[in-house]
Write a protein that holds these residues in place. Structure first.
Motif, PDB file in Angstrom:
ATOM      1  N   CYS A   1      -7.163  -1.326   0.437  1.00 35.46           N
ATOM      2  CA  CYS A   1      -7.023  -0.209   1.303  1.00 35.46           C
ATOM      3  C   CYS A   1      -8.581   0.310   1.679  1.00 35.46           C
ATOM      4  O   CYS A   1      -8.837   0.553   2.702  1.00 35.46           O
ATOM      5  CB  CYS A   1      -6.246   1.107   0.944  1.00 35.46           C
ATOM      6  SG  CYS A   1      -6.483   1.889  -0.390  1.00 35.46           S
TER       7      CYS A   1
ATOM      8  N   MET B   1       0.802  -1.079   0.133  1.00 33.61           N
ATOM      9  CA  MET B   1      -0.040   0.029  -0.078  1.00 33.61           C
ATOM     10  C   MET B   1       0.886   1.174   0.151  1.00 33.61           C
ATOM     11  O   MET B   1       1.794   1.323   0.577  1.00 33.61           O
ATOM     12  CB  MET B   1      -0.804   0.063   1.331  1.00 33.61           C
ATOM     13  CG  MET B   1      -1.876  -1.110   1.204  1.00 33.61           C
ATOM     14  SD  MET B   1      -3.043  -0.975   2.348  1.00 33.61           S
ATOM     15  CE  MET B   1      -3.937  -2.286   2.217  1.00 33.61           C
ATOM     16  N   VAL B   2       0.448   2.146  -0.724  1.00 31.71           N
ATOM     17  CA  VAL B   2       1.305   3.617  -0.798  1.00 31.71           C
ATOM     18  C   VAL B   2       0.514   4.657  -0.041  1.00 31.71           C
ATOM     19  O   VAL B   2       0.882   5.129   1.066  1.00 31.71           O
ATOM     20  CB  VAL B   2       1.700   3.843  -2.232  1.00 31.71           C
ATOM     21  CG1 VAL B   2       2.450   5.321  -2.275  1.00 31.71           C
ATOM     22  CG2 VAL B   2       2.493   2.479  -2.741  1.00 31.71           C
ATOM     23  N   ASP B   3      -0.788   4.921  -0.702  1.00 25.98           N
ATOM     24  CA  ASP B   3      -1.168   6.237  -0.055  1.00 25.98           C
ATOM     25  C   ASP B   3      -2.501   5.732   0.939  1.00 25.98           C
ATOM     26  O   ASP B   3      -2.978   6.388   1.812  1.00 25.98           O
ATOM     27  CB  ASP B   3      -1.694   7.205  -1.084  1.00 25.98           C
ATOM     28  CG  ASP B   3      -2.899   6.253  -2.022  1.00 25.98           C
ATOM     29  OD1 ASP B   3      -3.080   5.174  -1.734  1.00 25.98           O
ATOM     30  OD2 ASP B   3      -3.525   7.162  -2.712  1.00 25.98           O
ATOM     31  N   GLY B   4      -2.956   4.269   0.582  1.00 28.78           N
ATOM     32  CA  GLY B   4      -3.913   4.094   1.667  1.00 28.78           C
ATOM     33  C   GLY B   4      -5.361   4.773   1.571  1.00 28.78           C
ATOM     34  O   GLY B   4      -6.225   4.774   2.404  1.00 28.78           O
TER      35      GLY B   4
ATOM     36  N   PHE C   1      -9.579  -2.264  -4.362  1.00 28.21           N
ATOM     37  CA  PHE C   1      -8.699  -1.630  -3.808  1.00 28.21           C
ATOM     38  C   PHE C   1      -8.716  -2.102  -2.189  1.00 28.21           C
ATOM     39  O   PHE C   1      -9.599  -2.153  -1.488  1.00 28.21           O
ATOM     40  CB  PHE C   1      -8.524  -0.146  -3.778  1.00 28.21           C
ATOM     41  CG  PHE C   1      -8.208   0.273  -5.114  1.00 28.21           C
ATOM     42  CD1 PHE C   1      -7.373   0.054  -5.789  1.00 28.21           C
ATOM     43  CD2 PHE C   1      -9.351   1.159  -5.676  1.00 28.21           C
ATOM     44  CE1 PHE C   1      -7.228   0.576  -7.228  1.00 28.21           C
ATOM     45  CE2 PHE C   1      -9.274   1.620  -7.002  1.00 28.21           C
ATOM     46  CZ  PHE C   1      -8.117   1.452  -7.676  1.00 28.21           C
TER      47      PHE C   1
ATOM     48  N   GLY D   1      -7.142   4.673  -1.755  1.00 23.80           N
ATOM     49  CA  GLY D   1      -7.663   4.287  -3.015  1.00 23.80           C
ATOM     50  C   GLY D   1      -7.343   5.428  -4.255  1.00 23.80           C
ATOM     51  O   GLY D   1      -7.919   5.209  -5.087  1.00 23.80           O
ATOM     52  N   MET D   2      -6.322   6.241  -4.037  1.00 22.90           N
ATOM     53  CA  MET D   2      -5.795   6.989  -5.106  1.00 22.90           C
ATOM     54  C   MET D   2      -4.498   6.309  -6.057  1.00 22.90           C
ATOM     55  O   MET D   2      -4.346   6.420  -7.296  1.00 22.90           O
ATOM     56  CB  MET D   2      -5.368   8.293  -4.767  1.00 22.90           C
ATOM     57  CG  MET D   2      -6.579   9.108  -3.834  1.00 22.90           C
ATOM     58  SD  MET D   2      -7.990   9.466  -5.125  1.00 22.90           S
ATOM     59  CE  MET D   2      -7.185  11.033  -5.899  1.00 22.90           C
ATOM     60  N   CYS D   3      -3.559   5.753  -5.439  1.00 21.61           N
ATOM     61  CA  CYS D   3      -2.539   5.514  -5.984  1.00 21.61           C
ATOM     62  C   CYS D   3      -2.679   4.053  -6.965  1.00 21.61           C
ATOM     63  O   CYS D   3      -1.807   3.826  -7.859  1.00 21.61           O
ATOM     64  CB  CYS D   3      -1.252   5.193  -5.088  1.00 21.61           C
ATOM     65  SG  CYS D   3      -1.451   3.832  -3.958  1.00 21.61           S
ATOM     66  N   GLY D   4      -3.486   3.267  -6.396  1.00 19.35           N
ATOM     67  CA  GLY D   4      -3.724   1.870  -7.075  1.00 19.35           C
ATOM     68  C   GLY D   4      -2.650   0.712  -6.727  1.00 19.35           C
ATOM     69  O   GLY D   4      -2.881  -0.203  -7.289  1.00 19.35           O
ATOM     70  N   ALA D   5      -1.880   1.038  -5.903  1.00 13.39           N
ATOM     71  CA  ALA D   5      -0.768   0.129  -5.451  1.00 13.39           C
ATOM     72  C   ALA D   5      -1.390  -1.124  -5.208  1.00 13.39           C
ATOM     73  O   ALA D   5      -0.881  -2.390  -5.154  1.00 13.39           O
ATOM     74  CB  ALA D   5       0.116   0.843  -4.687  1.00 13.39           C
ATOM     75  N   CYS D   6      -2.492  -1.177  -4.291  1.00 13.13           N
ATOM     76  CA  CYS D   6      -3.132  -2.147  -3.667  1.00 13.13           C
ATOM     77  C   CYS D   6      -4.221  -2.977  -4.218  1.00 13.13           C
ATOM     78  O   CYS D   6      -4.937  -3.625  -3.779  1.00 13.13           O
ATOM     79  CB  CYS D   6      -3.610  -1.670  -2.150  1.00 13.13           C
ATOM     80  SG  CYS D   6      -5.003  -0.717  -2.440  1.00 13.13           S
TER      81      CYS D   6
END
Ligand code: FES
Length: 159
Positions: free
Chosen positions: A118, A96-99, A116, A101-106
């Protein structure tokens, strides 16, 4: 909470070795019976959590399963419980990066749809998770993680 609600709760903790098992005392209070497995047999039963789960499923009806931990373990648990029709929850642990729902990492795929972890999870229906994709995505930063881990070990004097 499951135990307090009157359910019989089994907990199976597994790790590579005894040094990675912790909070046994706390876990014991949260369940009726605690099982421990280690890959090397240094504590509890030698083997994996799935071995104990298999035994318990053959021993008595199980109504609900919760899997928390490494992706391959959660996939194995979900495959076993699916065959028996046991509702199963998987706790996804992607990067997880921003936690928010914006970055999409998760991003995970649940029943073919993007979710997502997060904001939509991290708990999902374990039978609907695309574990292959999740494991592939977990490896995206493997090299960077390894590099950071080595740097951290050096800075702590644990070479
Ligand atoms: Fe960025 Fe979930 S951590 S979308």
């Amino acid at each position: 909470a499951f135990k307090e609600a009157g359910n019989k709760v089994y907990m199976i903790m597994g790790a590579r070795n005894k040094d990675l098992i912790f909070w046994q005392d706390k876990m014991k209070t949260a369940c009726d019976e605690l099982f421990i497995t280690t890959d090397d047999g240094s504590l509890g039963e030698k083997g994996f959590v799935t071995g104990v789960l298999e035994r318990l499923m053959n021993q008595e009806p199980i109504n609900y399963a919760i899997a928390v931990g490494p992706m391959p373990m959660m996939r194995a648990v979900a495959n076993m419980t699916k065959d028996k029709g046991i509702k199963t929850e998987a706790s996804m642990n992607p990067i997880m990066v921003d936690g928010s729902g914006m970055c999409g990492a998760c991003r995970c795929e649940i029943e073919g749809k993007p979710k997502f972890a997060c904001i939509d999870g991290p708990e999902f229906d374990g039978h609907k998770v695309n574990y292959d994709l999740a494991m592939k995505r977990m490896n995206i930063y493997k090299e960077e993680e390894k590099e950071k881990w080595e740097q951290m070990k050096k800075s702590l004097g644990r070479d």
